[in-house]
Design an enzyme around this catalytic site. Structure first.
Site, PDB file in Angstrom:
ATOM      1  N   SER A  69       0.841  -1.195   0.000  1.00  0.00           N
ATOM      2  CA  SER A  69       0.000   0.000   0.000  1.00  0.00           C
ATOM      3  C   SER A  69       0.878   1.248   0.000  1.00  0.00           C
ATOM      4  O   SER A  69       1.848   1.323   0.768  1.00  0.00           O
ATOM      5  CB  SER A  69      -0.905   0.018   1.230  1.00  0.00           C
ATOM      6  OG  SER A  69      -1.407   1.328   1.411  1.00  0.00           O
ATOM      7  N   GLY A 124      -9.942   8.272   7.956  1.00  0.00           N
ATOM      8  CA  GLY A 124     -10.409   8.900   9.196  1.00  0.00           C
ATOM      9  C   GLY A 124     -11.289  10.122   8.994  1.00  0.00           C
ATOM     10  O   GLY A 124     -11.548  10.864   9.931  1.00  0.00           O
ATOM     11  N   GLY A 126     -14.373   9.820   7.716  1.00  0.00           N
ATOM     12  CA  GLY A 126     -15.759   9.347   7.673  1.00  0.00           C
ATOM     13  C   GLY A 126     -16.259   9.168   6.248  1.00  0.00           C
ATOM     14  O   GLY A 126     -17.466   9.195   5.994  1.00  0.00           O
ATOM     15  N   GLU A 162     -15.484  -6.934   7.326  1.00  0.00           N
ATOM     16  CA  GLU A 162     -15.297  -5.853   8.295  1.00  0.00           C
ATOM     17  C   GLU A 162     -15.849  -6.237   9.681  1.00  0.00           C
ATOM     18  O   GLU A 162     -15.222  -5.986  10.700  1.00  0.00           O
ATOM     19  CB  GLU A 162     -15.982  -4.578   7.771  1.00  0.00           C
ATOM     20  CG  GLU A 162     -15.814  -3.415   8.702  1.00  0.00           C
ATOM     21  CD  GLU A 162     -15.500  -2.107   8.001  1.00  0.00           C
ATOM     22  OE1 GLU A 162     -15.380  -2.092   6.759  1.00  0.00           O
ATOM     23  OE2 GLU A 162     -15.381  -1.103   8.704  1.00  0.00           O
ATOM     24  N   ASP A 174     -21.953   1.219   3.723  1.00  0.00           N
ATOM     25  CA  ASP A 174     -20.721   1.690   3.083  1.00  0.00           C
ATOM     26  C   ASP A 174     -20.274   0.738   1.969  1.00  0.00           C
ATOM     27  O   ASP A 174     -19.870   1.169   0.888  1.00  0.00           O
ATOM     28  CB  ASP A 174     -19.611   1.842   4.122  1.00  0.00           C
ATOM     29  CG  ASP A 174     -20.015   2.785   5.244  1.00  0.00           C
ATOM     30  OD1 ASP A 174     -20.962   3.565   5.044  1.00  0.00           O
ATOM     31  OD2 ASP A 174     -19.397   2.733   6.307  1.00  0.00           O
TER      32      ASP A 174
HETATM   33  C1  GLA Z   1     -20.737   4.005   9.598  1.00  0.00           C
HETATM   34  C2  GLA Z   1     -21.079   2.534   9.340  1.00  0.00           C
HETATM   35  C3  GLA Z   1     -22.338   2.394   8.503  1.00  0.00           C
HETATM   36  C4  GLA Z   1     -23.482   3.217   9.079  1.00  0.00           C
HETATM   37  C5  GLA Z   1     -23.015   4.635   9.376  1.00  0.00           C
HETATM   38  C6  GLA Z   1     -24.078   5.433  10.087  1.00  0.00           C
HETATM   39  O1  GLA Z   1     -20.388   4.620   8.390  1.00  0.00           O
HETATM   40  O2  GLA Z   1     -20.008   1.904   8.673  1.00  0.00           O
HETATM   41  O3  GLA Z   1     -22.692   1.029   8.401  1.00  0.00           O
HETATM   42  O4  GLA Z   1     -24.023   2.594  10.207  1.00  0.00           O
HETATM   43  O5  GLA Z   1     -21.852   4.648  10.174  1.00  0.00           O
HETATM   44  O6  GLA Z   1     -25.154   5.657   9.251  1.00  0.00           O
END
Ligand code: GLA
Length: 385
Positions: A69, A124, A126, A162, A174
Site C-alpha cells: 500500500s 479517518g 468518515g 469488516e 458503506d
Molecule cells: C458508519 C457505518 C455504517 C453506518 C453509518 C451510520 O459509516 O459503517 O454502516 O451505520 O456509520 O449511518
C-alpha cells in the site's frame, strides 16, 4: 499528485517487477441521508465520491496474498493459515485478509494474488476508506478468479470481512455504496431486502452544488459509541417486540415511545424512526425532480443526530450552523458521527461563500481549519483495465 490508478500500477511494477493483470477501483462515499438506519434494517441514500481506491493486481500460485500500500509503503503477506480464522492479520492488511477470509468462508476458491493499493480517499474523515479498500480488493479477486459472485451479493460479503475479520460492527451501507452506486445517482437501499433503486441526483441541472466539509475533528471514542448506539437500538426493538426498528412506522411512533420508559432509548428510537421517514421523503422529492426542497430534511436529520442520537461534536455543529447561516439550503453531518464530514446543499454560486463562512466560524472558536470540496455523485466499483 499523479493519478491514483497510475500510482497503483507504478507501485505494482516497482514492487513486483512486472505490469499488473488489471486495475480495479472503488469509491469512498457520503451519505445524503439515513444515518444509523442501516443496522436497524432501514433505509439509506448514499452516493459515491469521485475519490477512489485502486487495486492493481495479478494472480500468483498457491494460497498466498501479497499486498503493498502506498499509504504506509508497507508490504503485507499472508497465506491460508492467516485467513483460516478472523483476526490473525491486523492493521490495514486486515481489510484485505478479511475479504479473502470472507470469500473462502462463503465457499469460493480464491486465487492467490499480488496487489498494489493506492488511494485518494482520505483516512479517518468518515468517507468510508475501509469499504473502498474492501470493494477494490473484492472486485479484483472476483475477476481474477472468475468467481461466481454477482455485484448484488458482494456488499454482504465485504461487510462480513469488516464485521467478523476486522471486528467493526458496521451496517451494510458503506460496502453497498462502494460497490453498487451509479454515476449521477444516489443509491436508495433497503437494508433489509438489499433491494436498490438508483435515484437521479442531478445537482448540476438544478444549479446546486454539494459542499463536503471535513471537520478535522478528532474521532472521540467513535468505535465504543457506535457499538453503544447499536445496542440501544437493539434494546429498543426488543422492548417493542419488533425484529428491528425499521418495523416501527412513523404513524406508530408516539405509541411506541409511550411504551419505553428509558428516556435515552426513547431518543434513540425516535431518531431511527424519523430518519427512516426522512429518507423516504427525500427519495420522493428527488423522484419528482424537486432537488432543492430536500434541504430542510437534511437539516432535520442533523438536529435529530445532535439531540436524539447524540453523535455530533462541537466542530460538526459549528460547521452546520455556519453553513446554514451563510445560506445553505440544508446541512448535516454524514457518516457514523463523532467527527468526520458535513454535507451542505448550496446554490452553485454560493459554494465558496458558505465554505468561507464555515472557515471563519472555526477560526472564531479556535478550531483547526476545516477542509472542503464540492462533489458530484460518481459510480461504484469497477474494473479499469
Ligand atoms: C458508519 C457505518 C455504517 C453506518 C453509518 C451510520 O459509516 O459503517 O454502516 O451505520 O456509520 O449511518
Amino acid at each position: 499528485m499523479t493519478d491514483v490508478a497510475e500510482r497503483a500500477a507504478a507501485g505494482f511494477r516497482t514492487r513486483y517487477g512486472e505490469s499488473p493483470a488489471g486495475r480495479w477501483a472503488a469509491p469512498g462515499r457520503v451519505n445524503l441521508i439515513g444515518e444509523h438506519t442501516d443496522y436497524n434494517d432501514g433505509f439509506v441514500l448514499p452516493f459515491a465520491l469521485p475519490l477512489r481506491t485502486v487495486a492493481a493486481a495479478a494472480g500468483q500460485d498457491g494460497a498466498r496474498w501479497t499486498v503493498w500500500s502506498e499509504l504506509s509503503d508497507e508490504t503485507v503477506t499472508f497465506g491460508a493459515d492467516e485467513v483460516a480464522e478472523p483476526g490473525r492479520v491486523t492493521g490495514w492488511g486486515a481489510y484485505v485478509a478479511g475479504v479473502v477470509w470472507a470469500l473462502r468462508d462463503a465457499g469460493h476458491d480464491v486465487p492467490g494474488a499480488r496487489l498494489a493499493i493506492a488511494s485518494d480517499v482520505p483516512l479517518g474523515a468518515g468517507l468510508s476508506s475501509s469499504a473502498a479498500l474492501e470493494a477494490a480488493v473484492l472486485t479484483a479477486l472476483v475477476d481474477l478468479g472468475g468467481l461466481d459472485l454477482p455485484a448484488g451479493r458482494q456488499p454482504r460479503l465485504a461487510q462480513r470481512a469488516e464485521n467478523v475479520y476486522v471486528g467493526a460492527p458496521t451496517g451494510i451501507m458503506d460496502q453497498s455504496a462502494a460497490i453498487r452506486c451509479r454515476d449521477g445517482h444516489a443509491l436508495f437501499l433497503d437494508c433489509r431486502t438489499e433491494e436498490v433503486e438508483h435515484i437521479p441526483f442531478d445537482l448540476h441541472a438544478a444549479g446546486l452544488a454539494m459542499l463536503v466539509v471535513d471537520s478535522h475533528a478528532p474521532h472521540r471514542h467513535a468505535d465504543g459509541e457506535y457499538a453503544a448506539r447499536r445496542r440501544s437500538c437493539e434494546a429498543g426493538a426488543a422492548r417493542l417486540g419488533v425484529p428491528a426498528l425499521r418495523d416501527v412506522g412513523i404513524d406508530q411512533l408516539d405509541t411506541a415511545l409511550a411504551r419505553l420508559d428509558d428516556p435515552e432509548t426513547r431518543r434513540r428510537v425516535r431518531h431511527v424512526v424519523t430518519e427512516d421517514q426522512r429518507v423516504l421523503d427525500t427519495v420522493a422529492l428527488l423522484r419528482a425532480g424537486r432537488v432543492r426542497e430536500i434541504g430542510p430534511l437534511l437539516t432535520a436529520s442533523h438536529v435529530s443526530m445532535r439531540d436524539d442520537f447524540e453523535i455530533t461534536v462541537p466542530e460538526i455543529d459549528t460547521a452546520v450552523e455556519a453553513a446554514l447561516a451563510a445560506g445553505a439550503l440544508g446541512a448535516r453531518m454524514t457518516g457514523g458521527g463523532f467527527g468526520g464530514c458535513v454535507l451542505a446543499l448550496v446554490e452553485v454560486h454560493a459554494a465558496e461563500a458558505v465554505a468561507d463562512a464555515v472557515t471563519a466560524a472555526y477560526a472564531e472558536k479556535g478550531f483547526p481549519a476545516p477542509g472542503h470540496v464540492t462533489v458530484l455523485p460518481a459510480g461504484g466499483a469497477t474494473r479499469l483495465d
